[in-house]
Design a protein around this motif. Structure first.
Motif, PDB file in Angstrom:
ATOM      1  N   ASP A 183       0.834  -1.240   0.063  1.00 30.63           N
ATOM      2  CA  ASP A 183      -0.036  -0.035  -0.008  1.00 30.63           C
ATOM      3  C   ASP A 183       0.717   1.290  -0.170  1.00 30.63           C
ATOM      4  OD1 ASP A 183      -2.217  -1.456   0.121  1.00 30.63           O
ATOM      5  OD2 ASP A 183      -2.989  -0.940   2.172  1.00 30.63           O
ATOM      6  N   CYS A 184       2.047   1.041   0.783  1.00 28.46           N
ATOM      7  CA  CYS A 184       2.707   2.184   0.768  1.00 28.46           C
ATOM      8  C   CYS A 184       3.670   2.469  -0.447  1.00 28.46           C
ATOM      9  CB  CYS A 184       3.795   2.126   2.112  1.00 28.46           C
ATOM     10  SG  CYS A 184       3.004   2.467   3.564  1.00 28.46           S
ATOM     11  N   ARG A 185       3.673   1.653  -1.458  1.00 26.95           N
ATOM     12  CA  ARG A 185       4.113   1.623  -2.620  1.00 26.95           C
ATOM     13  C   ARG A 185       5.737   1.238  -2.631  1.00 26.95           C
ATOM     14  NH1 ARG A 185       1.409   2.760  -6.769  1.00 26.95           N
ATOM     15  NH2 ARG A 185      -0.631   3.328  -6.361  1.00 26.95           N
ATOM     16  N   LYS A 186       5.926   0.135  -1.864  1.00 26.46           N
ATOM     17  CA  LYS A 186       7.195  -0.082  -1.560  1.00 26.46           C
ATOM     18  C   LYS A 186       7.401  -1.601  -1.737  1.00 26.46           C
ATOM     19  CE  LYS A 186       9.046   3.167   1.851  1.00 26.46           C
ATOM     20  NZ  LYS A 186       7.926   3.930   2.276  1.00 26.46           N
ATOM     21  N   PRO A 187       7.107  -2.045  -3.090  1.00 21.51           N
ATOM     22  CA  PRO A 187       6.921  -3.545  -3.494  1.00 21.51           C
ATOM     23  C   PRO A 187       8.447  -4.277  -3.054  1.00 21.51           C
ATOM     24  CG  PRO A 187       7.070  -2.249  -5.512  1.00 21.51           C
ATOM     25  CD  PRO A 187       6.972  -1.282  -4.224  1.00 21.51           C
ATOM     26  N   ASP A 188       9.480  -3.375  -3.396  1.00 20.38           N
ATOM     27  CA  ASP A 188      10.782  -4.382  -3.205  1.00 20.38           C
ATOM     28  C   ASP A 188      10.707  -4.538  -1.627  1.00 20.38           C
ATOM     29  OD1 ASP A 188      11.899  -4.262  -5.649  1.00 20.38           O
ATOM     30  OD2 ASP A 188      12.174  -2.010  -5.727  1.00 20.38           O
ATOM     31  N   THR A 189      10.544  -3.670  -0.737  1.00 16.68           N
ATOM     32  CA  THR A 189      10.591  -4.119   0.713  1.00 16.68           C
ATOM     33  C   THR A 189       9.652  -5.097   1.079  1.00 16.68           C
ATOM     34  OG1 THR A 189      10.564  -1.492   0.989  1.00 16.68           O
ATOM     35  CG2 THR A 189      10.503  -2.805   2.726  1.00 16.68           C
ATOM     36  N   ALA A 190       8.460  -5.078   0.385  1.00 15.85           N
ATOM     37  CA  ALA A 190       7.329  -6.321   0.722  1.00 15.85           C
ATOM     38  C   ALA A 190       7.953  -7.665   0.219  1.00 15.85           C
ATOM     39  CB  ALA A 190       6.147  -5.846  -0.152  1.00 15.85           C
ATOM     40  N   LEU A 191       8.573  -7.429  -1.020  1.00 19.14           N
ATOM     41  CA  LEU A 191       9.329  -8.828  -1.421  1.00 19.14           C
ATOM     42  C   LEU A 191      10.462  -9.303  -0.460  1.00 19.14           C
ATOM     43  CD1 LEU A 191       9.194  -8.236  -5.276  1.00 19.14           C
ATOM     44  CD2 LEU A 191       8.050  -9.771  -4.038  1.00 19.14           C
ATOM     45  N   GLU A 192      10.991  -8.250  -0.080  1.00 23.83           N
ATOM     46  CA  GLU A 192      12.113  -8.867   0.748  1.00 23.83           C
ATOM     47  C   GLU A 192      11.793  -9.296   2.062  1.00 23.83           C
ATOM     48  OE1 GLU A 192      15.753  -9.303   2.089  1.00 23.83           O
ATOM     49  OE2 GLU A 192      15.395  -8.242   0.152  1.00 23.83           O
ATOM     50  N   HIS A 193      10.565  -9.060   2.621  1.00 26.34           N
ATOM     51  CA  HIS A 193       9.989  -9.603   3.911  1.00 26.34           C
ATOM     52  C   HIS A 193       9.467 -10.882   3.549  1.00 26.34           C
ATOM     53  CE1 HIS A 193       9.714  -6.629   7.219  1.00 26.34           C
ATOM     54  NE2 HIS A 193      10.199  -5.933   6.201  1.00 26.34           N
ATOM     55  N   TYR A 194       8.944 -10.867   2.187  1.00 28.37           N
ATOM     56  CA  TYR A 194       8.579 -12.377   1.752  1.00 28.37           C
ATOM     57  C   TYR A 194       9.479 -13.347   1.662  1.00 28.37           C
ATOM     58  CZ  TYR A 194       6.904 -15.931  -1.362  1.00 28.37           C
ATOM     59  OH  TYR A 194       6.362 -17.044  -2.080  1.00 28.37           O
ATOM     60  N   ARG A 195      10.459 -12.932   1.088  1.00 29.73           N
ATOM     61  CA  ARG A 195      11.754 -13.932   1.196  1.00 29.73           C
ATOM     62  C   ARG A 195      12.279 -14.280   2.487  1.00 29.73           C
ATOM     63  NH1 ARG A 195      13.351 -11.556  -3.664  1.00 29.73           N
ATOM     64  NH2 ARG A 195      13.974  -9.682  -2.836  1.00 29.73           N
ATOM     65  N   GLN A 196      12.330 -13.179   3.443  1.00 28.02           N
ATOM     66  CA  GLN A 196      12.703 -13.842   4.765  1.00 28.02           C
ATOM     67  C   GLN A 196      11.446 -14.857   5.278  1.00 28.02           C
ATOM     68  OE1 GLN A 196      13.014 -10.522   7.553  1.00 28.02           O
ATOM     69  NE2 GLN A 196      14.867  -9.886   6.430  1.00 28.02           N
ATOM     70  N   PHE A 197      10.236 -14.485   4.966  1.00 29.03           N
ATOM     71  CA  PHE A 197       9.043 -15.190   5.501  1.00 29.03           C
ATOM     72  C   PHE A 197       9.367 -16.649   4.955  1.00 29.03           C
ATOM     73  CE2 PHE A 197       4.514 -16.371   4.477  1.00 29.03           C
ATOM     74  CZ  PHE A 197       4.370 -17.028   5.719  1.00 29.03           C
ATOM     75  N   ILE A 198       9.757 -16.745   3.674  1.00 26.75           N
ATOM     76  CA  ILE A 198       9.783 -18.077   3.187  1.00 26.75           C
ATOM     77  C   ILE A 198      11.027 -18.781   3.597  1.00 26.75           C
ATOM     78  CG2 ILE A 198      10.316 -19.251   0.956  1.00 26.75           C
ATOM     79  CD1 ILE A 198       7.338 -18.470   1.266  1.00 26.75           C
ATOM     80  N   ASN A 199      12.243 -18.095   3.995  1.00 24.38           N
ATOM     81  CA  ASN A 199      13.344 -18.630   4.312  1.00 24.38           C
ATOM     82  C   ASN A 199      13.412 -19.011   5.545  1.00 24.38           C
ATOM     83  OD1 ASN A 199      14.181 -18.739   1.751  1.00 24.38           O
ATOM     84  ND2 ASN A 199      15.275 -16.814   1.925  1.00 24.38           N
ATOM     85  N   ASP A 200      12.839 -18.115   6.654  1.00 22.84           N
ATOM     86  CA  ASP A 200      13.088 -18.231   7.962  1.00 22.84           C
ATOM     87  C   ASP A 200      11.780 -18.536   8.918  1.00 22.84           C
ATOM     88  OD1 ASP A 200      15.718 -17.379   7.404  1.00 22.84           O
ATOM     89  OD2 ASP A 200      15.289 -15.497   7.940  1.00 22.84           O
ATOM     90  N   ALA A 201      10.796 -18.565   8.206  1.00 24.75           N
ATOM     91  CA  ALA A 201       9.653 -18.458   9.439  1.00 24.75           C
ATOM     92  C   ALA A 201       9.326 -19.822   9.291  1.00 24.75           C
ATOM     93  CB  ALA A 201       8.325 -17.490   8.747  1.00 24.75           C
ATOM     94  N   PRO A 202       8.893 -20.421  10.704  1.00 25.98           N
ATOM     95  CA  PRO A 202       8.378 -21.906  10.564  1.00 25.98           C
ATOM     96  C   PRO A 202       7.029 -22.196  10.281  1.00 25.98           C
ATOM     97  CG  PRO A 202       8.320 -20.676  12.776  1.00 25.98           C
ATOM     98  CD  PRO A 202       8.803 -19.482  11.675  1.00 25.98           C
ATOM     99  N   ILE A 203       6.513 -21.358   9.523  1.00 31.41           N
ATOM    100  CA  ILE A 203       5.028 -21.456   9.019  1.00 31.41           C
ATOM    101  C   ILE A 203       5.187 -21.185   7.521  1.00 31.41           C
ATOM    102  CG2 ILE A 203       3.635 -20.969  11.094  1.00 31.41           C
ATOM    103  CD1 ILE A 203       3.692 -18.102  10.293  1.00 31.41           C
ATOM    104  N   ASN A 204       3.827 -21.841   7.107  1.00 36.17           N
ATOM    105  CA  ASN A 204       3.743 -21.706   5.453  1.00 36.17           C
ATOM    106  C   ASN A 204       2.866 -20.781   4.997  1.00 36.17           C
ATOM    107  OD1 ASN A 204       5.409 -23.816   4.122  1.00 36.17           O
ATOM    108  ND2 ASN A 204       3.820 -25.315   5.262  1.00 36.17           N
ATOM    109  N   PRO A 205       2.858 -20.224   4.131  1.00 37.42           N
ATOM    110  CA  PRO A 205       2.156 -19.068   3.609  1.00 37.42           C
ATOM    111  C   PRO A 205       0.458 -19.519   3.192  1.00 37.42           C
ATOM    112  CG  PRO A 205       3.569 -19.521   1.722  1.00 37.42           C
ATOM    113  CD  PRO A 205       4.044 -20.259   3.000  1.00 37.42           C
ATOM    114  N   SER A 206      -0.312 -18.637   3.354  1.00 37.00           N
ATOM    115  CA  SER A 206      -1.675 -19.187   2.845  1.00 37.00           C
ATOM    116  C   SER A 206      -1.966 -18.337   1.803  1.00 37.00           C
ATOM    117  CB  SER A 206      -2.572 -18.470   3.920  1.00 37.00           C
ATOM    118  OG  SER A 206      -2.867 -17.407   3.636  1.00 37.00           O
ATOM    119  N   PRO A 207      -2.949 -19.005   0.912  1.00 35.62           N
ATOM    120  CA  PRO A 207      -3.391 -18.553  -0.451  1.00 35.62           C
ATOM    121  C   PRO A 207      -3.480 -16.902  -0.194  1.00 35.62           C
ATOM    122  CG  PRO A 207      -4.456 -20.528  -0.114  1.00 35.62           C
ATOM    123  CD  PRO A 207      -3.877 -20.318   1.272  1.00 35.62           C
ATOM    124  N   THR A 208      -4.049 -16.567   0.630  1.00 36.69           N
ATOM    125  CA  THR A 208      -4.251 -15.114   0.824  1.00 36.69           C
ATOM    126  C   THR A 208      -2.922 -14.142   0.603  1.00 36.69           C
ATOM    127  OG1 THR A 208      -6.123 -15.539   2.363  1.00 36.69           O
ATOM    128  CG2 THR A 208      -5.505 -13.359   2.111  1.00 36.69           C
TER     129      THR A 208
END
Lengths: 656, 503
Positions: A183-208
């Motif tokens: 929403d803040c028009r920072k897609p790169d930061t969002a993608l960075e967070h997504y990468r961290q989520f996929i690599n480090d978080a102990p949970i899986n993403p949801s379809p949402t």
């Protein structure tokens, strides 16, 4: 005994799955079951376990973990697997939300409903320092409410806080963060967070998660990345999501790539077995056909989606995109028919066939046809169908009206905003201001600008320039100067803006005020009063024979600046001296006294401080001396008394 | 404050040591406990107690060998290694053997003999306990009393155990659960299938899944109910993974899952975040087991999605239900929306629920504030021109204002002038962290509700560094911290102290 064998085998299997199987284990199980996943269930389980395994090293066997999870207080904790302290924590489960923590949750929820978000966020923070830590669910509720009200900085600061407080985020938290950055028009930061989520978080993403990311990327003009992400969804084991395809198709339409639209549609159709039941993609498809000039196919597609006996399920979003396709491609009559049908089908709460988007599309459609009265009517009818417009849809209508010389109607709509409790933003005011200038109502234009600044909005330099330009054009130099005075404290003005107001002032013969402006400009660190500008001012001054004034002014300024600098340096020195004195007074001979003799003088001057701090140290020292040693007797009588008798404090009271 | 923690620790230890005493010589229990409570930890005695090295657990074990039960459970889970079959049937099995058989039989045989009773309860002498008393206690849910009676030798029957186990499960008291289970093992009912199932259920409720698993593994025969209870127990204790594991074993053993099994599996999936697997199991339920999914199964799936935070997917699941969703379904989703804080979904589902069942309407509900943006549905993508007109950063004067506020929030910098020992800088900073008032505040914070004021009493003067630290703390934690030192009271609030930094 009956169980022990299977347990042993599954135990080995889990070992084998962790990618460092012992050779014996691998050969042992090979006759039972091959290492590749024999069922989708296993693949899914493996995906999930891999996530969780990140948490504990070495890889856990579920049996050991059952052991360590036993939370009995009477047992020693020695058999626990040593956990990597850096490994991510698992988020709490819903069962954590009970008792006091549930009460806290409900309390925060009611604060959110009262729209007291500052208090909700603050209370959540304060609860971290109490016997009732907020659950991640409570935090998510606050984050969600903040996002709903577009309070992005508050949201991010709360998120940072809970990260530091060690409250493990769950998938909803991540989704909210992605949404915020997009929403803040920072897609790169969002993608960075997504990468961290996929690599480090102990949970899986949801379809949402993917819906949010792909919609956000498309809206931010990052279509290729969105396409990449779409391919990732399949790999993660999710079913193809028509809504994701809808977003992508919208993006393709926007970038004018009709081939891509059809490719996406075919891909989805194939994945879903030959028929797309969800109507959400048909609007995009129709737009694709229209773009290629294949009107007939487009209308066939329309027939397929909405004709008699169609099996396609049309949601409000699906309806809107079809409606949009029709009204933007010269089929406005058809669009009107569809809109009437949608209104007929609309029966809240069970069936929602229209929403805010439908009305926005219709407003645009009517305006494109030049039927502005109808546009306003349909916009006002929205309330009857329990849709409420937001600032953006008000702006849209106001813009259409302003561009077509209907300022009176636009101002009426603007007043309606106030009645409906929708706050105008910069766009609203700038649209009105511009149109007022066009219609020679400079005073009203200035009024809108003033209102905008007073209501806490932040128009940028371009808007300010527009205003001053407009005012100067109609000869309202004093007005312009007053806005300059107002905004120079707020905006970071550039040389052009300074020069413009100076020109205007000198043309009006107000040389004193020109010098005034130069004065502020010299104070402003952001801009430099360059040669050219100085020449210009000098030339203006020369007309009245006052060219020396500028030189004087500049000299004066420089002298002042130098003085201020000297003072600053002196203050810093003084601070340093006193700090040194304080330190050396505490450690007189050992470290400082011998090393640098120059502090001696400082010491002398800091005598007073020394005396004071030694005194202090002697009193406080009593505690220090005992504090370090094992005996805590000296502190023996410290006690906590909580204002109210909490769980823990009650325990203390009884001890006394 | 260190002292306080010492008190707590010492207390914990004292209690646990008495607990051990009780196990060793249960007849003295009431007496000892009373004396313990009366003694209540006078402050002077404690520091000594604290510094006395606590006896290592091994020592305890040697003194009382049969205590090995608890330790064994921790170090060597018996179900983990395969054993010879006869070992399973071993009566002693790591449980406390019948202590001093003579004493036991004596008590069992003559529970009503006055002399024995007097020996056992010297403080109060209730009428001789009888089976009727025990039944009464069981009926009324007085678990503690019932256990005492049984420890005095009253023999409980099947019904008593049944009720006791129920009560333990309700009260979620692990200690009592353990005791009742011990007593059950000593009784003749120990092999009973139903009682064992009850025990599993009870442990599941009390959070002792290790014990439940041990019981499960040692059961001479099991029925489907046992499996369901185990899987459900795992699910309730956030160990869904183990539950799913158990389900896998169940299928490997060739047991045919029933409708209830799948309900248990779904709740295990919910607690293990296993959304994907839940749907796979749901499919296999239809295809492999030939079970037609009923309402409860769909609710199970809804629970999986809801608990894992997949709210949109849950809503889509409801839209795709083969039957018209009733109020109950929407209510469930409403509750999940509440849990996850999705206000819009909550409102919508509530409306749907009330439309179907007007009796569920929520009285005097606060209307939801409208959202600021509806980008998701507004169809005005790309028409937002705000970036053309809005200043991207704060205004200069706003920034200044913010900076001046921010200045007040300056971070804590350890002031090592107040450490007089000749140690290096780092050690000084460390030393500052353990000043008693700080420990007291830390403890006070974690043991009281948010925003309640804390009162700390200290017998020495507060040091300057602590004063600064507490000022900052009071701001961060949003509480009033009242610290009395030997000079005066300091009221810390919002980063300021009532003493005005002069004391």
């Amino acid at each position: 005994m009956a169980l022990s064998k299977p347990i042993f085998l599954t135990h080995l299997k889990t070992l084998a799955k962790t990618n460092h199987p012992s050779p014996s284990a691998a050969s042992f199980i090979s006759f039972r079951r091959s290492l590749s996943f024999s069922s989708p269930e296993e693949a899914a389980a493996e995906r999930r376990r891999r996530k969780r395994r990140l948490r504990i090293e070495p890889p856990l066997s579920s049996l050991n973990r059952a052991q360590s999870q036993a939370q009995q207080s009477t047992k020693p904790q020695q058999s626990q697997i040593p956990q990597n302290p850096n490994s991510p924590k698992l988020p709490e489960t819903v069962s954590a939300l009970s008792g006091n923590r549930l009460n806290l949750h409900n309390r925060i929820l009611s604060l959110i409903r009262e729209n007291d978000l500052d208090e909700a966020a603050l209370y959540t923070r304060h609860s971290v320092y109490s016997n009732c830590r907020p659950t991640i669910f409570t935090v998510n509720s606050v984050l969600n409410a903040l996002l709903r009200q577009s309070k992005y900085s508050d949201l991010l600061s709360l998120h940072r806080f809970i990260t530091q407080a060690g409250i493990a985020p769950n998938v909803i938290t991540y989704n909210l963060i992605f949404q915020t950055y997009l929403d803040c028009r920072k897609p790169d930061t969002a993608l960075e967070h997504y990468r961290q989520f996929i690599n480090d978080a102990p949970i899986n993403p949801s379809p949402t998660t993917y819906r949010i990311l792909i919609k956000g990327l498309v809206d931010n003009g990052r279509l290729p990345k969105a396409m990449e992400l779409k391919d990732e969804i399949g790999v993660k084991g999710f079913a193809p999501d028509p809504i994701v395809y809808h977003y992508l198709m919208t993006g393709c339409v926007r970038s004018g790539d009709s081939d891509c639209v059809f490719r996406l549609y075919e891909e989805l159709k194939e994945k879903l077995g030959g028929f797309v039941e969800d109507g959400v993609v048909y609007g995009g498809l129709m737009k694709g056909y229209f773009m290629r000039g294949m009107e007939k196919e487009a209308m066939e597609c329309y027939e397929e989606a909405l004709g008699e006996g169609s099996k396609v399920k049309m949601s409000a979003i699906a309806n809107n995109s079809v409606l949009d396709a029709l009204s933007k491609n010269g089929k406005f009559d058809e669009a009107l028919r569809l809109f009437d049908r949608m209104i007929g089908e609309h029966s809240p709460p069970r069936r929602l066939a229209v929403n805010l988007g439908s009305f926005n599309v219709m407003v645009d459609g009517y305006c494109a046809e030049g039927r502005f009265k109808d546009a306003i009517d349909v916009f006002r009818k929205m309330g009857d169908y329990r849709c409420s417009p937001d600032t953006l849809s008000f702006n849209n209508l106001i813009e259409q009206l302003c561009n077509n010389g209907m300022l009176g109607e636009a101002e009426e709509i603007y007043r309606e905003m106030g009645e409906k409790g929708v706050n105008p933003d910069e766009v609203t005011y700038v649209l009105l201001m511009d149109t007022c200038f066009k219609e020679d109502r400079a005073d009203d234009a200035a009024g809108y600008f003033r209102k905008m600044v007073e209501s806490g909005l932040r128009p940028n330099l371009a808007v300010y320039n527009k205003l001053v330009d407009g005012l100067v054009k109609v000869g309202k130099i004093d007005e312009a100067k007053s806005f300059f005075d107002l905004m120079v404290k707020k905006l970071k003005m550039d040389v052009a803006s300074y020069k413009f107001i100076m020109e205007a002032l000198s043309e009006a013969g107000k040389l004193d005020e020109v010098l005034n402006v130069v004065d502020t400009m010299l104070d402003d660190d952001g801009v430099e009063c360059d040669e050219e500008l100085q020449e210009f001012v000098k030339a203006e001054l020369r007309k009245e024979g006052r060219e020396d004034d500028l030189g004087k002014l500049i000299e004066e300024k420089e002298r002042q600046k130098a003085e201020a600098k000297a003072k600053e340096i002196e203050a810093a020195e003084a601070a340093k001296r006193s700090a040194r004195a304080a330190v050396s007074s505490l450690l007189p001979s050992k470290l400082f006294g011998n090393k640098d003799s120059e502090t001696e003088s400082a010491e002398a001057s800091g005598n007073v401080i020394e005396a004071a701090s030694v005194n202090e140290a002697a009193q406080g020292g009593q505690e220090e001396i005992f504090g370090g040693t094992p005996s805590i007797d000296a502190d023996g009588k410290s006690a906590v008394e909580a204002g109210t008798e909490g769980v823990g404090s009650a325990g203390i009271e009884t001890n006394k | 404050m260190a002292l306080l923690m010492a008190i707590r620790r010492a207390r914990g230890r004292i209690e646990s040591s008495f607990f051990k005493v009780r196990l060793a010589n249960s007849s003295n229990f009431t007496f000892n406990r009373n004396s313990n409570n009366n003694q209540t930890l006078s402050t002077s005695a404690i520091p000594d107690d604290y510094h006395r090295p606590s006896p290592p657990p091994q020592q305890q074990q040697q003194k009382a060998p049969f205590r090995g039960f608890q330790n064994q459970g921790q170090f060597k889970p018996s179900y983990q290694q395969p054993r010879a079959p006869n070992q399973w049937n071993n009566l002693n099995q790591g449980y406390p053997p019948v202590q001093n058989p003579n004493q036991w039989t004596q008590r069992v045989q003559s529970p009503n003999r006055d002399q024995v009773v007097e020996d056992q309860t010297p403080v109060s002498s209730p009428p001789p306990p009888s089976i009727e008393d025990l039944i009464r206690f069981c009926e009324t849910g007085k678990v503690k009393e019932a256990i005492e009676l049984m420890e005095q030798g009253v023999k409980a029957d099947w019904n008593c155990f049944h009720r006791l186990l129920d009560h333990c499960a309700e009260s979620k008291s692990y200690e009592n659960a353990k005791k009742v289970h011990d007593l059950l093992l000593q009784s003749t009912c120990r092999g009973d299938l139903q009682l064992n199932n009850k025990v599993i259920e009870m442990y599941g409720k009390c959070g002792g899944m290790t014990d439940a698993r041990r019981v499960f593994d040692h059961m001479p025969d099991r029925d489907m109910q046992s499996w369901h209870l185990m899987i459900n127990g795992y699910a309730d204790n956030a160990l869904g993974d183990d539950g799913l594991h158990l389900f896998e074993q169940m299928r490997q053993l060739g047991l045919k899952p029933t409708r209830e099994t799948f309900l248990a599996v779904f709740s295990a999936c919910a607690s293990a975040d296993a959304v994907e697997e839940a749907f796979i199991h749901f499919k296999s339920m239809k295809d492999e087991c030939g079970i037609d999914p009923g309402f409860e199964h769909y609710m199970g799936l809804l629970g999986v999605l809801g608990k894992c935070g997949h709210l949109n997917e849950a809503e889509e699941l409801i839209e795709g239900l083969p039957f018209e969703p009733m109020a109950e379904v929407w209510e469930t989703l409403r509750n999940y929306a509440r849990i996850h804080g999705d206000v819009d979904l909550e409102d919508r589902t509530e409306e749907l629920m009330v439309a179907l069942d007007p009796s569920k309407a929520v009285a005097n509900k606060i209307p939801t504030p409208p959202p600021k943006k509806r980008t998701a549905i507004s169809m005005l993508d790309g028409k937002n021109r705000i970036s053309e007109f809005r200043n991207p950063s704060l205004y200069k004067d706003d920034e200044k204002l913010k900076a001046s506020i921010g200045m007040k929030e300056a971070g804590y910098v350890p002031d090592t002038r107040y450490v007089l020992h000749d140690i290096d800088q780092e050690a000084k900073e460390q030393a500052l962290l353990y000043h008693s008032e700080r420990l007291a505040i830390a403890y006070g914070l974690i043991s009281t509700p948010a925003r309640t004021p804390l009162r700390i009493i200290k017998n020495l003067r507060i040091c300057g560094d602590c004063h600064n630290a507490i000022k900052i703390m009071s701001k961060i934690v949003g509480r009033e911290l009242i610290v009395r030192d030997n000079k005066r009271f300091h009221h810390f609030k919002d980063g300021k102290c009532s003493c005005g930094d002069y004391w």
